[in-house]
Design a protein around this motif. Structure first.
Motif, PDB file in Angstrom:
ATOM      1  N   PHE A 177       0.839  -1.200   0.000  1.00 25.92           N
ATOM      2  CA  PHE A 177       0.000   0.000   0.000  1.00 25.92           C
ATOM      3  C   PHE A 177       0.875   1.252   0.000  1.00 25.92           C
ATOM      4  CE2 PHE A 177      -2.297   3.364   2.174  1.00 25.92           C
ATOM      5  CZ  PHE A 177      -3.523   3.369   1.531  1.00 25.92           C
ATOM      6  N   GLU A 178       1.843   1.287   0.906  1.00 27.46           N
ATOM      7  CA  GLU A 178       2.728   2.453   1.012  1.00 27.46           C
ATOM      8  C   GLU A 178       3.522   2.666  -0.268  1.00 27.46           C
ATOM      9  OE1 GLU A 178       6.585   4.031   3.585  1.00 27.46           O
ATOM     10  OE2 GLU A 178       5.452   2.312   4.336  1.00 27.46           O
ATOM     11  N   ALA A 179       4.035   1.589  -0.842  1.00 24.39           N
ATOM     12  CA  ALA A 179       4.825   1.695  -2.067  1.00 24.39           C
ATOM     13  C   ALA A 179       3.997   2.277  -3.201  1.00 24.39           C
ATOM     14  CB  ALA A 179       5.378   0.322  -2.453  1.00 24.39           C
ATOM     15  N   ALA A 198       7.950  -1.767  -3.722  1.00 26.88           N
ATOM     16  CA  ALA A 198       7.806  -2.317  -2.369  1.00 26.88           C
ATOM     17  C   ALA A 198       9.095  -3.014  -1.939  1.00 26.88           C
ATOM     18  CB  ALA A 198       6.631  -3.282  -2.310  1.00 26.88           C
ATOM     19  N   ALA A 199       9.792  -3.637  -2.887  1.00 27.44           N
ATOM     20  CA  ALA A 199      11.067  -4.287  -2.564  1.00 27.44           C
ATOM     21  C   ALA A 199      12.089  -3.258  -2.084  1.00 27.44           C
ATOM     22  CB  ALA A 199      11.590  -5.062  -3.773  1.00 27.44           C
ATOM     23  N   GLU A 200      12.069  -2.069  -2.681  1.00 27.75           N
ATOM     24  CA  GLU A 200      12.963  -0.995  -2.231  1.00 27.75           C
ATOM     25  C   GLU A 200      12.624  -0.569  -0.801  1.00 27.75           C
ATOM     26  OE1 GLU A 200      13.026   2.321  -4.971  1.00 27.75           O
ATOM     27  OE2 GLU A 200      13.196   0.952  -6.674  1.00 27.75           O
ATOM     28  N   LEU A 201      11.320  -0.531  -0.490  1.00 32.84           N
ATOM     29  CA  LEU A 201      10.920  -0.177   0.873  1.00 32.84           C
ATOM     30  C   LEU A 201      11.439  -1.183   1.890  1.00 32.84           C
ATOM     31  CD1 LEU A 201       7.211   1.063   0.650  1.00 32.84           C
ATOM     32  CD2 LEU A 201       9.262   2.408   1.120  1.00 32.84           C
ATOM     33  N   VAL A 202      11.410  -2.469   1.528  1.00 32.78           N
ATOM     34  CA  VAL A 202      11.920  -3.500   2.441  1.00 32.78           C
ATOM     35  C   VAL A 202      13.398  -3.265   2.709  1.00 32.78           C
ATOM     36  CG1 VAL A 202      12.421  -5.962   2.690  1.00 32.78           C
ATOM     37  CG2 VAL A 202      10.185  -5.231   1.846  1.00 32.78           C
ATOM     38  N   VAL A 203      14.174  -3.024   1.660  1.00 29.56           N
ATOM     39  CA  VAL A 203      15.612  -2.765   1.822  1.00 29.56           C
ATOM     40  C   VAL A 203      15.816  -1.530   2.695  1.00 29.56           C
ATOM     41  CG1 VAL A 203      17.710  -2.087   0.590  1.00 29.56           C
ATOM     42  CG2 VAL A 203      16.254  -3.897  -0.334  1.00 29.56           C
ATOM     43  N   GLN A 204      15.057  -0.492   2.407  1.00 26.68           N
ATOM     44  CA  GLN A 204      15.159   0.750   3.170  1.00 26.68           C
ATOM     45  C   GLN A 204      14.843   0.526   4.656  1.00 26.68           C
ATOM     46  OE1 GLN A 204      11.984   3.787   2.739  1.00 26.68           O
ATOM     47  NE2 GLN A 204      13.613   4.949   1.702  1.00 26.68           N
ATOM     48  N   GLU A 258      15.303   0.728  16.237  1.00 33.03           N
ATOM     49  CA  GLU A 258      14.587  -0.544  16.350  1.00 33.03           C
ATOM     50  C   GLU A 258      13.079  -0.373  16.470  1.00 33.03           C
ATOM     51  OE1 GLU A 258      16.263  -3.091  19.312  1.00 33.03           O
ATOM     52  OE2 GLU A 258      18.251  -2.992  18.427  1.00 33.03           O
ATOM     53  N   SER A 259      12.620   0.843  16.751  1.00 30.75           N
ATOM     54  CA  SER A 259      11.174   1.052  16.864  1.00 30.75           C
ATOM     55  C   SER A 259      10.454   0.881  15.523  1.00 30.75           C
ATOM     56  CB  SER A 259      10.870   2.435  17.443  1.00 30.75           C
ATOM     57  OG  SER A 259      11.202   3.447  16.507  1.00 30.75           O
ATOM     58  N   ILE A 260      11.201   0.925  14.427  1.00 34.67           N
ATOM     59  CA  ILE A 260      10.627   0.740  13.093  1.00 34.67           C
ATOM     60  C   ILE A 260      10.113  -0.680  12.939  1.00 34.67           C
ATOM     61  CG2 ILE A 260      11.202   0.618  10.625  1.00 34.67           C
ATOM     62  CD1 ILE A 260      13.092   3.006  11.174  1.00 34.67           C
ATOM     63  N   GLY A 261      10.771  -1.611  13.593  1.00 34.31           N
ATOM     64  CA  GLY A 261      10.351  -3.008  13.537  1.00 34.31           C
ATOM     65  C   GLY A 261      11.072  -3.770  12.446  1.00 34.31           C
ATOM     66  N   VAL A 262      11.542  -4.922  12.805  1.00 31.76           N
ATOM     67  CA  VAL A 262      12.260  -5.786  11.880  1.00 31.76           C
ATOM     68  C   VAL A 262      11.284  -6.318  10.834  1.00 31.76           C
ATOM     69  CG1 VAL A 262      13.564  -7.956  11.713  1.00 31.76           C
ATOM     70  CG2 VAL A 262      13.925  -6.417  13.654  1.00 31.76           C
ATOM     71  N   ILE A 263      11.739  -6.406   9.607  1.00 30.72           N
ATOM     72  CA  ILE A 263      10.928  -6.984   8.532  1.00 30.72           C
ATOM     73  C   ILE A 263      11.105  -8.500   8.595  1.00 30.72           C
ATOM     74  CG2 ILE A 263      10.595  -7.185   6.034  1.00 30.72           C
ATOM     75  CD1 ILE A 263       9.855  -4.439   6.880  1.00 30.72           C
ATOM     76  N   VAL A 318       7.676 -12.511   0.276  1.00 32.99           N
ATOM     77  CA  VAL A 318       6.428 -12.226  -0.426  1.00 32.99           C
ATOM     78  C   VAL A 318       6.553 -10.937  -1.242  1.00 32.99           C
ATOM     79  CG1 VAL A 318       4.008 -11.586  -0.074  1.00 32.99           C
ATOM     80  CG2 VAL A 318       4.968 -13.511   1.166  1.00 32.99           C
ATOM     81  N   ILE A 319       7.097  -9.902  -0.641  1.00 30.32           N
ATOM     82  CA  ILE A 319       7.264  -8.622  -1.346  1.00 30.32           C
ATOM     83  C   ILE A 319       8.167  -8.797  -2.563  1.00 30.32           C
ATOM     84  CG2 ILE A 319       8.279  -6.306  -1.188  1.00 30.32           C
ATOM     85  CD1 ILE A 319       5.578  -6.439   0.172  1.00 30.32           C
ATOM     86  N   ASP A 320       9.289  -9.495  -2.393  1.00 32.26           N
ATOM     87  CA  ASP A 320      10.190  -9.727  -3.527  1.00 32.26           C
ATOM     88  C   ASP A 320       9.488 -10.502  -4.638  1.00 32.26           C
ATOM     89  OD1 ASP A 320      12.241  -8.386  -2.244  1.00 32.26           O
ATOM     90  OD2 ASP A 320      13.274 -10.211  -1.588  1.00 32.26           O
ATOM     91  N   GLY A 321       8.707 -11.504  -4.257  1.00 38.18           N
ATOM     92  CA  GLY A 321       7.987 -12.301  -5.240  1.00 38.18           C
ATOM     93  C   GLY A 321       6.935 -11.502  -5.981  1.00 38.18           C
ATOM     94  N   ILE A 322       6.163 -10.725  -5.254  1.00 37.69           N
ATOM     95  CA  ILE A 322       5.123  -9.902  -5.876  1.00 37.69           C
ATOM     96  C   ILE A 322       5.758  -8.868  -6.795  1.00 37.69           C
ATOM     97  CG2 ILE A 322       3.307  -8.189  -5.451  1.00 37.69           C
ATOM     98  CD1 ILE A 322       2.759  -9.750  -2.798  1.00 37.69           C
ATOM     99  N   THR A 323       6.859  -8.278  -6.366  1.00 39.69           N
ATOM    100  CA  THR A 323       7.548  -7.287  -7.189  1.00 39.69           C
ATOM    101  C   THR A 323       8.059  -7.925  -8.484  1.00 39.69           C
ATOM    102  OG1 THR A 323       8.185  -6.035  -5.210  1.00 39.69           O
ATOM    103  CG2 THR A 323       9.443  -5.618  -7.217  1.00 39.69           C
TER     104      THR A 323
END
Length: 162
Positions: free
Chosen positions: A19-21, A28-34, A43-48, A55-60
């Motif tokens: 959604f954000e991407a 979305a794959a770039e967002l995961v890397v970021q 660490e408050s961002i939360g680990v992916i 799933v994100i890599d596959g969908i991308t």
């Protein structure tokens, strides 16, 4: 109500990232890397979760095919006209039904319906169910075709840590 499991939370995070991407016009794959880079500093961002990233890599990687399958199973709708969260949920479930060998396709459908209940409109769960109910019929053939192609990109195998 039962507490959501690790996979459910991973799917929800994937929907959030898709959604954000789309809203930002980035991959979305770039967002995961970021996010994985940011979490080192905060660490408050939360680990992916690894499943979220898979799933994100596959969908991308398969976005054109995933969107084509969804579009061909919509009745009187265009994918671009759906609410963005519904698009994300349909993309996640479609990719997962075809590629996550350790997830029964009907589980992917059920999870998508639950995500639609949590994240979208009152009409979305029934709509998502209807679309995915037609797509799920293709899952056995798609999985069999992928298994018959040794040079194809491997589908998601079960992780020992899950």
């Amino acid at each position: 109500m039962k507490k959501p499991g690790t996979r459910h939370r991973a799917r929800k995070r994937a929907v959030d990232l898709l959604f954000e991407a789309e809203a930002k016009g980035v991959s979305a794959a770039e967002l995961v890397v970021q996010r994985r880079e940011y979490v080192r500093e905060d660490e408050s961002i939360g680990v992916i979760n690894d499943y979220t990233a898979t799933v994100i890599d596959g969908i991308t990687a398969d976005s054109a095919q995933v969107d084509a399958v969804i579009e061909s199973h919509l009745t009187d709708w265009k994918l671009s006209r759906l609410p963005a969260v519904d698009r994300a949920i349909l993309r996640l479930a479609t990719w997962e039904m075809f590629n996550s060998l350790d997830v029964d396709p009907m589980v992917a459908v059920d999870e998508a319906i639950q995500l639609a209940r949590e994240l979208s409109t009152d009409e979305s769960p029934a709509f998502v169910n209807g679309v995915l109910g037609r797509i799920v019929e293709l899952a056995p053939q798609v999985r069999a075709a992928q298994a018959a192609q040794p040079a194809a990109r491997p589908a998601v195998e079960p992780h020992a840590s899950e």
